[in-house]
Design a protein around this motif. Structure first.
Motif, PDB file in Angstrom:
ATOM      1  N   PRO A   1     -17.092  17.306 -58.538  1.00 13.04           N
ATOM      2  CA  PRO A   1     -15.957  16.449 -58.197  1.00 13.04           C
ATOM      3  C   PRO A   1     -16.174  15.711 -56.883  1.00 13.04           C
ATOM      4  CG  PRO A   1     -15.425  18.758 -57.808  1.00 13.04           C
ATOM      5  CD  PRO A   1     -16.736  18.739 -58.527  1.00 13.04           C
ATOM      6  N   THR A   2     -15.310  14.752 -56.621  1.00 11.26           N
ATOM      7  CA  THR A   2     -15.434  13.923 -55.424  1.00 11.26           C
ATOM      8  C   THR A   2     -15.458  14.748 -54.141  1.00 11.26           C
ATOM      9  OG1 THR A   2     -14.335  12.056 -56.507  1.00 11.26           O
ATOM     10  CG2 THR A   2     -14.291  12.083 -54.102  1.00 11.26           C
ATOM     11  N   SER A   3     -14.705  15.837 -54.114  1.00 13.06           N
ATOM     12  CA  SER A   3     -14.649  16.658 -52.904  1.00 13.06           C
ATOM     13  C   SER A   3     -16.030  17.152 -52.475  1.00 13.06           C
ATOM     14  CB  SER A   3     -13.715  17.849 -53.122  1.00 13.06           C
ATOM     15  OG  SER A   3     -14.182  18.670 -54.180  1.00 13.06           O
ATOM     16  N   GLU A   4     -16.908  17.442 -53.442  1.00 12.96           N
ATOM     17  CA  GLU A   4     -18.226  17.981 -53.118  1.00 12.96           C
ATOM     18  C   GLU A   4     -19.039  17.038 -52.234  1.00 12.96           C
ATOM     19  OE1 GLU A   4     -19.804  20.972 -53.832  1.00 12.96           O
ATOM     20  OE2 GLU A   4     -17.768  21.592 -54.334  1.00 12.96           O
ATOM     21  N   ARG A   5     -18.770  15.773 -52.301  1.00 12.15           N
ATOM     22  CA  ARG A   5     -19.522  14.794 -51.521  1.00 12.15           C
ATOM     23  C   ARG A   5     -18.812  14.394 -50.232  1.00 12.15           C
ATOM     24  NH1 ARG A   5     -20.019  14.086 -56.769  1.00 12.15           N
ATOM     25  NH2 ARG A   5     -18.186  12.745 -56.999  1.00 12.15           N
ATOM     26  N   ASN A   6     -17.729  15.134 -49.903  1.00 10.54           N
ATOM     27  CA  ASN A   6     -16.905  14.718 -48.760  1.00 10.54           C
ATOM     28  C   ASN A   6     -16.473  15.885 -47.876  1.00 10.54           C
ATOM     29  OD1 ASN A   6     -16.157  11.635 -49.072  1.00 10.54           O
ATOM     30  ND2 ASN A   6     -16.167  12.513 -51.128  1.00 10.54           N
ATOM     31  N   TYR A   7     -17.401  16.769 -47.590  1.00  7.23           N
ATOM     32  CA  TYR A   7     -17.131  17.868 -46.652  1.00  7.23           C
ATOM     33  C   TYR A   7     -17.631  17.576 -45.244  1.00  7.23           C
ATOM     34  CZ  TYR A   7     -15.358  21.388 -49.938  1.00  7.23           C
ATOM     35  OH  TYR A   7     -14.581  22.095 -50.826  1.00  7.23           O
ATOM     36  N   GLY A   8     -18.327  16.480 -45.053  1.00 10.40           N
ATOM     37  CA  GLY A   8     -18.985  16.229 -43.783  1.00 10.40           C
ATOM     38  C   GLY A   8     -18.059  15.865 -42.643  1.00 10.40           C
ATOM     39  N   LEU A   9     -18.465  16.269 -41.432  1.00  4.62           N
ATOM     40  CA  LEU A   9     -17.789  15.795 -40.229  1.00  4.62           C
ATOM     41  C   LEU A   9     -18.228  14.371 -39.903  1.00  4.62           C
ATOM     42  CD1 LEU A   9     -18.092  18.875 -37.824  1.00  4.62           C
ATOM     43  CD2 LEU A   9     -16.277  18.363 -39.454  1.00  4.62           C
ATOM     44  N   TYR A  10     -19.433  14.013 -40.394  1.00  2.14           N
ATOM     45  CA  TYR A  10     -20.013  12.706 -40.084  1.00  2.14           C
ATOM     46  C   TYR A  10     -20.463  11.997 -41.360  1.00  2.14           C
ATOM     47  CZ  TYR A  10     -20.069  13.801 -35.129  1.00  2.14           C
ATOM     48  OH  TYR A  10     -19.679  14.094 -33.843  1.00  2.14           O
ATOM     49  N   GLN A  11     -20.419  10.672 -41.293  1.00  5.59           N
ATOM     50  CA  GLN A  11     -21.018   9.850 -42.326  1.00  5.59           C
ATOM     51  C   GLN A  11     -22.538   9.803 -42.107  1.00  5.59           C
ATOM     52  OE1 GLN A  11     -19.345   8.871 -44.786  1.00  5.59           O
ATOM     53  NE2 GLN A  11     -17.258   8.320 -44.201  1.00  5.59           N
ATOM     54  N   PRO A  12     -23.292   9.424 -43.122  1.00  4.80           N
ATOM     55  CA  PRO A  12     -24.752   9.335 -42.940  1.00  4.80           C
ATOM     56  C   PRO A  12     -25.190   8.396 -41.819  1.00  4.80           C
ATOM     57  CG  PRO A  12     -24.200   9.354 -45.265  1.00  4.80           C
ATOM     58  CD  PRO A  12     -22.904   9.245 -44.531  1.00  4.80           C
ATOM     59  N   ASP A  13     -24.342   7.405 -41.462  1.00  2.00           N
ATOM     60  CA  ASP A  13     -24.712   6.518 -40.343  1.00  2.00           C
ATOM     61  C   ASP A  13     -24.363   7.146 -38.991  1.00  2.00           C
ATOM     62  OD1 ASP A  13     -21.965   6.319 -40.211  1.00  2.00           O
ATOM     63  OD2 ASP A  13     -21.881   4.158 -40.608  1.00  2.00           O
ATOM     64  N   MET A  14     -23.945   8.422 -39.024  1.00  2.03           N
ATOM     65  CA  MET A  14     -23.607   9.224 -37.845  1.00  2.03           C
ATOM     66  C   MET A  14     -22.298   8.811 -37.180  1.00  2.03           C
ATOM     67  SD  MET A  14     -27.145  10.601 -36.127  1.00  2.03           S
ATOM     68  CE  MET A  14     -27.735   9.080 -35.428  1.00  2.03           C
ATOM     69  N   SER A  15     -21.486   8.031 -37.875  1.00  4.02           N
ATOM     70  CA  SER A  15     -20.118   7.789 -37.413  1.00  4.02           C
ATOM     71  C   SER A  15     -19.244   8.946 -37.880  1.00  4.02           C
ATOM     72  CB  SER A  15     -19.586   6.462 -37.959  1.00  4.02           C
ATOM     73  OG  SER A  15     -19.517   6.499 -39.380  1.00  4.02           O
ATOM     74  N   MET A  16     -18.205   9.257 -37.103  1.00  2.81           N
ATOM     75  CA  MET A  16     -17.333  10.375 -37.452  1.00  2.81           C
ATOM     76  C   MET A  16     -16.469  10.036 -38.657  1.00  2.81           C
ATOM     77  SD  MET A  16     -16.011  11.990 -33.826  1.00  2.81           S
ATOM     78  CE  MET A  16     -15.411  10.410 -33.222  1.00  2.81           C
TER      79      MET A  16
END
Length: 402
Positions: free
Chosen positions: A334-349
């Motif tokens: 599900p979508t949640s699995e890809r959205n646990y990060g504190l940061y985006q891949p570009d290192m923005s919060m």
């Protein structure tokens, strides 16, 4: 045995178990610890390992868990002082169980070349093995861990590198109230073997615990404040111990501790190898919002900085690894699995949990180092803990005879 013990005299049993936990804190120094984080790499747009290390260093994050032994990652962490847990994938576990030479080869090729410049302090063998369907893998896990430990000893690394495995909370048949925590009948035999190994090697039990799942599954009955670990609410009171819990995560940890005690291993510490909250989800994923994710992780950060332990072990700061550092766009599910990060891949919060402010806190309060001297002190206390445990076991035996 565990179920019989509970049914005969639960209050006396709880009293005996509490004796273990109360006295296990006497004489044991509080270890310096701080925020840990899981650094997953299931994405096609993630920053390079050197850039990741720069980010972690700027935030004073000193404990990191990765899910492989990626040479580029291990090299990037050299000289940083950041503690690193590496992982043996599930598919290699049976071979390591069957062959001590395979375990030695894996350590020699995957870890030894980077050590000690890269401060590898732990090896996670498999992930959530005991709640899977692979019976051969389950039977192989502890033998593989023993062979890995022997390999580390042969290389003179066992004093610095601990071997454990991350378990799903589903190894518990009962998790509430915490004092009634008990392992499932299927998991209990494996848990006894695992806990014996962890006790023998002075290594913590690792649990992946996600209050988010409990809230998502029943948002009308599960308190959001409780799931988010918000400190200023009533929470829940264990009717047997009368301990008050304002954090579901801390209640889950204490449930695991009680379950381990019922198998005779109440002195094995429980650490959280994964926990987090998604900032985005599908329509049926209640609570997956940026604000909830920010609140959950910030609450845990504040508890870390304050040195807070669980209600059962208030003097021992709970070690927690947040999941995860980055949103990972290639994770399935599900979508949640890809959205646990504190940061985006570009290192923005994705959101601000206060890490920028915390990075100005003194290094002492956020130090992750556990020196060999500290470990030695803990070992010196082990004899005293064994004596207290023996006394508690006598109380449990009396309960069984009632």
């Amino acid at each position: 045995m565990a179920f019989t013990l509970l049914s005969r005299s639960p209050r006396l049993v709880i009293c005996a178990l509490l004796c273990i936990f109360l006295f296990s804190e006497v004489g044991v120094p509080r270890r310096a610890s701080a925020l840990g984080i899981n650094y997953g790499q299931v994405g096609n747009n993630l920053p390079s390992p050197p850039h990741v290390v720069q980010l972690l260093t700027s935030l004073r994050i000193g404990k990191v868990r990765i899910y492989d032994v990626n040479p580029q990652v291990l090299s990037a962490f050299a000289g940083t002082g950041i503690e690193l847990i590496v992982t043996v994938p599930d598919d290699l576990v049976p071979g390591m169980a069957a062959s001590a030479s395979q375990a030695l080869q894996w350590v020699t090729a995957g870890v030894r070349p980077y050590f000690p410049a890269t401060r590898v302090t732990g090896i996670a063998v498999g992930n959530e093995v005991f709640t899977g369907d692979d019976e051969q893998l389950k039977a192989s896990l502890v033998p593989a861990m023993r062979n890995l430990h022997a390999a580390l000893a042969q290389l003179g690394m066992d004093t610095y590198v601990r071997v454990s495995t991350a378990n799903s909370l589903a190894v518990l048949a009962t998790s509430y109230p915490p004092s009634q925590g008990v392992f499932t009948q299927d998991a209990a035999p494996y848990m006894a073997q695992l806990l014996r190994f962890l006790a023998d090697t002075s290594t913590p039990f690792w649990i992946n615990a996600y209050p988010y799942f409990a809230y998502k599954d029943d948002p009308t009955k599960v308190s959001l404040d409780y799931a988010l670990s918000n400190p200023y609410h009533v929470g829940a009171v264990d009717p047997y111990t009368h301990l008050q819990y304002t954090s579901m995560l801390y209640a889950q940890v204490d449930a695991v501790t009680f379950a381990a005690a019922r198998l005779g291993y109440g002195n094995v510490p429980v650490h959280v190898s994964e926990t987090g909250w998604p900032s985005k989800g599908d329509a049926n994923e209640a609570g997956a919002t940026v604000e909830n994710a920010r609140q959950y992780n910030r609450n845990l950060l504040m508890r870390q900085v304050s040195g807070e332990g669980t209600p059962l072990r208030p003097k021992l700061r709970l070690e927690v690894y947040l999941f995860a550092l980055f949103n990972e766009d290639m994770k399935p599910g599900p979508t949640s699995e890809r959205n646990y990060g504190l940061y985006q891949p570009d290192m923005s919060m994705v959101y601000n949990v206060g890490l920028n402010q915390l990075s100005t806190t003194s290094a002492a309060s956020l130090s992750l180092a556990t020196s060999p001297a500290t470990r030695t002190d803990v070992r010196k206390d082990f004899g005293s803990l064994c004596l207290v445990t023996s006394l508690a076991i006598l109380l449990i035996t009396q309960a069984l005879l009632l």
